[in-house]
Design an enzyme around this catalytic site. Structure first.
Site, PDB file in Angstrom:
ATOM      1  N   GLY A  19     -27.399 -15.481  20.872  1.00 54.33           N
ATOM      2  CA  GLY A  19     -28.263 -16.387  21.634  1.00 54.33           C
ATOM      3  C   GLY A  19     -27.974 -17.802  21.208  1.00 54.33           C
ATOM      4  N   PRO A  20     -28.318 -18.762  22.037  1.00 47.23           N
ATOM      5  CA  PRO A  20     -28.011 -20.149  21.709  1.00 47.23           C
ATOM      6  C   PRO A  20     -28.774 -20.633  20.480  1.00 47.23           C
ATOM      7  CG  PRO A  20     -29.435 -20.011  23.626  1.00 47.23           C
ATOM      8  CD  PRO A  20     -29.019 -18.622  23.321  1.00 47.23           C
ATOM      9  N   SER A  21     -28.221 -21.639  19.843  1.00 43.59           N
ATOM     10  CA  SER A  21     -28.845 -22.200  18.652  1.00 43.59           C
ATOM     11  C   SER A  21     -30.273 -22.656  18.967  1.00 43.59           C
ATOM     12  CB  SER A  21     -28.011 -23.387  18.163  1.00 43.59           C
ATOM     13  OG  SER A  21     -28.570 -23.932  17.006  1.00 43.59           O
ATOM     14  N   GLY A  22     -31.211 -22.217  18.142  1.00 37.51           N
ATOM     15  CA  GLY A  22     -32.603 -22.627  18.292  1.00 37.51           C
ATOM     16  C   GLY A  22     -33.444 -21.671  19.120  1.00 37.51           C
ATOM     17  N   VAL A  23     -32.828 -20.614  19.646  1.00 36.62           N
ATOM     18  CA  VAL A  23     -33.590 -19.719  20.530  1.00 36.62           C
ATOM     19  C   VAL A  23     -34.583 -18.847  19.753  1.00 36.62           C
ATOM     20  CG1 VAL A  23     -31.989 -17.743  20.565  1.00 36.62           C
ATOM     21  CG2 VAL A  23     -33.359 -18.245  22.572  1.00 36.62           C
ATOM     22  N   GLY A  24     -34.304 -18.662  18.452  1.00 35.60           N
ATOM     23  CA  GLY A  24     -35.233 -17.864  17.642  1.00 35.60           C
ATOM     24  C   GLY A  24     -34.641 -16.573  17.100  1.00 35.60           C
ATOM     25  N   LYS A  25     -33.326 -16.457  17.080  1.00 31.90           N
ATOM     26  CA  LYS A  25     -32.678 -15.234  16.566  1.00 31.90           C
ATOM     27  C   LYS A  25     -33.082 -14.978  15.115  1.00 31.90           C
ATOM     28  CE  LYS A  25     -28.560 -16.940  17.107  1.00 31.90           C
ATOM     29  NZ  LYS A  25     -28.916 -18.276  17.622  1.00 31.90           N
ATOM     30  N   GLY A  26     -32.910 -16.026  14.291  1.00 28.51           N
ATOM     31  CA  GLY A  26     -33.206 -15.888  12.866  1.00 28.51           C
ATOM     32  C   GLY A  26     -34.665 -15.542  12.630  1.00 28.51           C
ATOM     33  N   ARG A  52     -28.778 -24.874   4.135  1.00 29.24           N
ATOM     34  CA  ARG A  52     -30.034 -25.600   4.372  1.00 29.24           C
ATOM     35  C   ARG A  52     -30.903 -25.464   3.122  1.00 29.24           C
ATOM     36  NH1 ARG A  52     -30.417 -22.703  10.091  1.00 29.24           N
ATOM     37  NH2 ARG A  52     -28.926 -24.007  11.205  1.00 29.24           N
ATOM     38  N   ARG A 147     -37.485 -27.495  14.140  1.00 27.63           N
ATOM     39  CA  ARG A 147     -36.985 -26.860  12.914  1.00 27.63           C
ATOM     40  C   ARG A 147     -36.602 -27.910  11.881  1.00 27.63           C
ATOM     41  NH1 ARG A 147     -32.092 -22.707  13.572  1.00 27.63           N
ATOM     42  NH2 ARG A 147     -30.843 -24.611  13.601  1.00 27.63           N
ATOM     43  N   ARG A 158     -25.074 -28.740  19.058  1.00 30.15           N
ATOM     44  CA  ARG A 158     -25.621 -27.396  19.270  1.00 30.15           C
ATOM     45  C   ARG A 158     -26.119 -27.216  20.704  1.00 30.15           C
ATOM     46  NH1 ARG A 158     -27.278 -24.211  14.406  1.00 30.15           N
ATOM     47  NH2 ARG A 158     -25.870 -24.980  12.815  1.00 30.15           N
TER      48      ARG A 158
HETATM   49  N1  LIG Z   1     -41.038 -18.155  20.799  1.00 30.70           N
HETATM   50  C1  LIG Z   1     -40.955 -19.307  20.138  1.00 30.70           C
HETATM   51  N2  LIG Z   1     -41.675 -20.363  20.542  1.00 30.70           N
HETATM   52  C2  LIG Z   1     -41.607 -21.557  19.886  1.00 30.70           C
HETATM   53  N3  LIG Z   1     -40.854 -21.769  18.792  1.00 30.70           N
HETATM   54  C3  LIG Z   1     -40.089 -20.736  18.361  1.00 30.70           C
HETATM   55  C4  LIG Z   1     -40.107 -19.462  18.996  1.00 30.70           C
HETATM   56  N4  LIG Z   1     -39.265 -18.642  18.322  1.00 30.70           N
HETATM   57  C5  LIG Z   1     -38.754 -19.365  17.305  1.00 30.70           C
HETATM   58  N5  LIG Z   1     -39.254 -20.623  17.323  1.00 30.70           N
HETATM   59  C6  LIG Z   1     -38.928 -21.734  16.420  1.00 30.70           C
HETATM   60  O1  LIG Z   1     -37.702 -22.302  16.880  1.00 30.70           O
HETATM   61  C7  LIG Z   1     -36.939 -22.789  15.785  1.00 30.70           C
HETATM   62  C8  LIG Z   1     -35.549 -22.165  15.854  1.00 30.70           C
HETATM   63  O2  LIG Z   1     -35.648 -20.788  15.538  1.00 30.70           O
HETATM   64  P1  LIG Z   1     -34.500 -20.040  14.733  1.00 30.70           P
HETATM   65  O3  LIG Z   1     -34.097 -20.843  13.564  1.00 30.70           O
HETATM   66  O4  LIG Z   1     -34.979 -18.665  14.510  1.00 30.70           O
HETATM   67  O5  LIG Z   1     -33.348 -20.076  15.834  1.00 30.70           O
HETATM   68  P2  LIG Z   1     -31.902 -19.453  15.796  1.00 30.70           P
HETATM   69  O6  LIG Z   1     -31.655 -18.853  17.113  1.00 30.70           O
HETATM   70  O7  LIG Z   1     -31.739 -18.581  14.617  1.00 30.70           O
HETATM   71  O8  LIG Z   1     -31.033 -20.758  15.643  1.00 30.70           O
HETATM   72  P3  LIG Z   1     -29.580 -20.971  15.007  1.00 30.70           P
HETATM   73  O9  LIG Z   1     -28.615 -20.223  15.841  1.00 30.70           O
HETATM   74  O10 LIG Z   1     -29.390 -22.463  15.091  1.00 30.70           O
HETATM   75  O11 LIG Z   1     -29.620 -20.506  13.596  1.00 30.70           O
HETATM   76  C9  LIG Z   1     -37.688 -22.437  14.526  1.00 30.70           C
HETATM   77  O12 LIG Z   1     -38.389 -23.572  14.069  1.00 30.70           O
HETATM   78  C10 LIG Z   1     -38.666 -21.336  14.974  1.00 30.70           C
HETATM   79  O13 LIG Z   1     -39.848 -21.346  14.203  1.00 30.70           O
HETATM   80  N1  LIG Z   2     -19.138 -15.591  15.331  1.00 29.41           N
HETATM   81  C1  LIG Z   2     -20.068 -15.704  14.377  1.00 29.41           C
HETATM   82  N2  LIG Z   2     -21.137 -16.484  14.575  1.00 29.41           N
HETATM   83  C2  LIG Z   2     -22.047 -16.544  13.606  1.00 29.41           C
HETATM   84  C3  LIG Z   2     -21.930 -15.838  12.407  1.00 29.41           C
HETATM   85  N3  LIG Z   2     -23.005 -16.111  11.634  1.00 29.41           N
HETATM   86  C4  LIG Z   2     -23.782 -16.934  12.341  1.00 29.41           C
HETATM   87  N4  LIG Z   2     -23.217 -17.197  13.531  1.00 29.41           N
HETATM   88  C5  LIG Z   2     -23.723 -18.033  14.611  1.00 29.41           C
HETATM   89  O1  LIG Z   2     -23.543 -19.384  14.312  1.00 29.41           O
HETATM   90  C6  LIG Z   2     -24.520 -20.147  14.986  1.00 29.41           C
HETATM   91  C7  LIG Z   2     -25.109 -21.175  14.064  1.00 29.41           C
HETATM   92  O2  LIG Z   2     -25.781 -20.563  13.001  1.00 29.41           O
HETATM   93  P1  LIG Z   2     -26.594 -21.453  11.938  1.00 29.41           P
HETATM   94  O3  LIG Z   2     -27.080 -20.512  10.909  1.00 29.41           O
HETATM   95  O4  LIG Z   2     -25.659 -22.490  11.416  1.00 29.41           O
HETATM   96  O5  LIG Z   2     -27.721 -22.085  12.695  1.00 29.41           O
HETATM   97  C8  LIG Z   2     -25.542 -19.154  15.526  1.00 29.41           C
HETATM   98  O6  LIG Z   2     -25.299 -18.977  16.907  1.00 29.41           O
HETATM   99  C9  LIG Z   2     -25.212 -17.889  14.806  1.00 29.41           C
HETATM  100  O7  LIG Z   2     -25.505 -16.748  15.583  1.00 29.41           O
HETATM  101  C10 LIG Z   2     -20.784 -15.020  12.230  1.00 29.41           C
HETATM  102  O8  LIG Z   2     -20.591 -14.355  11.218  1.00 29.41           O
HETATM  103  N5  LIG Z   2     -19.897 -14.986  13.236  1.00 29.41           N
END
Ligand SMILES: Nc1ncnc2c1ncn2[C@@H]1O[C@H](COP(=O)(O)OP(=O)(O)OP(=O)(O)O)[C@@H](O)[C@H]1O
Ligand SMILES: Nc1nc2c(ncn2[C@@H]2O[C@H](COP(=O)(O)O)[C@@H](O)[C@H]2O)c(=O)[nH]1
Length: 310
Positions: A19-26, A52, A147, A158
């Site tokens: 999923g795109p950066s910031g979508v909430g995967k982590g 971080r 975040r 991003r």
């Molecule tokens: N459903 C939601 N509504 C609003 N904020 C959310 C939601 N889910 C997650 N967040 C917030 O959005 C921010 C980004 O979430 P997170 O770090 O999990 O994204 P990510 O997909 O892992 O990003 P990245 O790929 O950059 O690591 C965090 O501050 C998180 O608390």
């Molecule tokens: N192809 C891969 N993408 C990865 C891996 N680990 C994380 N990721 C993706 O990178 C971005 C940015 O992550 P961030 O932690 O710097 O915010 C995010 O889309 C991750 O899913 C990997 O091993 N391989």
């Protein structure tokens, strides 16, 4: 008396979350790890980006210097690797094997390029794409700013990457399920349902006894359109289909590869004579390097301990 192979319960195959950066995967994965520490294990990726503030080396990532990681990629230690937002990221074979060896379901948080590479690899997995609600880019920007971990320049980078990822994910052959993370609690419930956790209906789904994904969740199989309106998809291949038993030639301990699964005990795979209970056949265990041309079995990485919810 005839010979009978012992049926060993197979761990479900890895789950790739994109999923795109910031979508909430982590955030979603963190909740899963916290609630189900014995069931799921996080594949700890390598990256050349800086840690971080709260990130711990070996837990959230293996933070690596670019020349070292580039060399290890050349040596075949990675299942996949990609340049993402200006840094190298990659999943080592060791990271995935560590989780499989612990008997847990491996969760990979990787970008779309990574997912495409894993699809082409020998690893059999289930692919879930997490999507923001509309307006997508605005929502991502709001979350990334909230975040507070990136500079303005990094946020812009991003967001440009996010637009590309959302486009690439429209390739309906890549993802098995699309899940919209609008409301976090709802999205987490949806994710759990996809993974067969929770309600009896979901468990039936997970066990392959339900025909369709769990009703009521905002997720779809193989497509964007049905995820938008929150309708429940019908008739598509589901996670449970992917979690069905795999058979065929083994690759490495506890890992599912396309057409294979293997369990190992003291370096030999055992087939049992059902009547006597004695092991009458022992087969040598093949490693990744045995079966994957150009791949080397990776060693030495710390075992994944899961990630804490951020
Ligand atoms: N459903 C939601 N509504 C609003 N904020 C959310 C939601 N889910 C997650 N967040 C917030 O959005 C921010 C980004 O979430 P997170 O770090 O999990 O994204 P990510 O997909 O892992 O990003 P990245 O790929 O950059 O690591 C965090 O501050 C998180 O608390
Ligand atoms: N192809 C891969 N993408 C990865 C891996 N680990 C994380 N990721 C993706 O990178 C971005 C940015 O992550 P961030 O932690 O710097 O915010 C995010 O889309 C991750 O899913 C990997 O091993 N391989």
């Amino acid at each position: 008396m005839g010979m009978k192979a012992v049926i060993v319960a197979e761990p479900p195959q890895p789950v790739v979350i994109c999923g795109p950066s910031g979508v909430g995967k982590g955030t979603l994965i963190g909740k899963l790890m916290k609630d189900f520490p014995d069931k799921f294990g996080f594949s700890v990726s390598h990256t050349t980006r800086s840690p971080r503030v709260k990130e711990i080396d070996g837990v959230h990532y293996h933070f690596a210097a670019r020349p070292v990681m580039a060399q290890e990629i050349k040596e075949g230690k990675f299942l996949e690797s990609a340049e993402v937002h200006g840094n190298l990221y990659g999943t080592s074979w060791a990271a995935v094997e560590a989780v499989a060896d612990a008997g847990k379901i491996c969760i990979l948080d990787i970008d779309v390029q990574g997912a495409q590479a894993v699809r082409k690899s020998a690893l059999k997995a289930t692919y879930i794409f997490i999507k923001p609600p509309a307006p997508e880019e605005m929502e991502l920007e709001k979350r990334l700013r909230g975040r507070g971990t990136e500079t303005e320049e990094q946020i812009q980078k991003r967001l440009r990457g996010a637009t590309q990822e959302l486009e690439r994910a429209k390739d309906s052959t890549l993802f098995d399920h699309i899940l919209v993370n609008a409301n976090l609690d709802q999205a987490y419930d949806d994710l759990k349902a996809l993974l067969g956790l929770g309600s009896p209906a979901a468990s039936a789904h997970f066990n392959g006894t339900a025909k369709h994904p769990v009703n009521g969740s905002k997720m779809s199989s193989n497509g964007f359109s049905s995820s938008e309106n929150g309708s429940s998809p019908n008739g598509h291949e589901s996670v449970s289909d992917h979690f069905k038993h795999a058979v065929g030639s083994p690759r490495t301990n506890g890992l599912f590869l396309n057409g294979s699964h293997q369990s190992k005990s003291n370096g030999v795979m055992k087939l049992s004579n059902s009547m006597s209970g004695n092991y009458s056949h022992t087969l040598p265990i093949l490693t990744s390097s045995d079966l994957l041309v150009g791949m080397h079995s990776a060693t030495g990485s710390p075992r994944a301990k899961g990630i804490s919810a951020s």
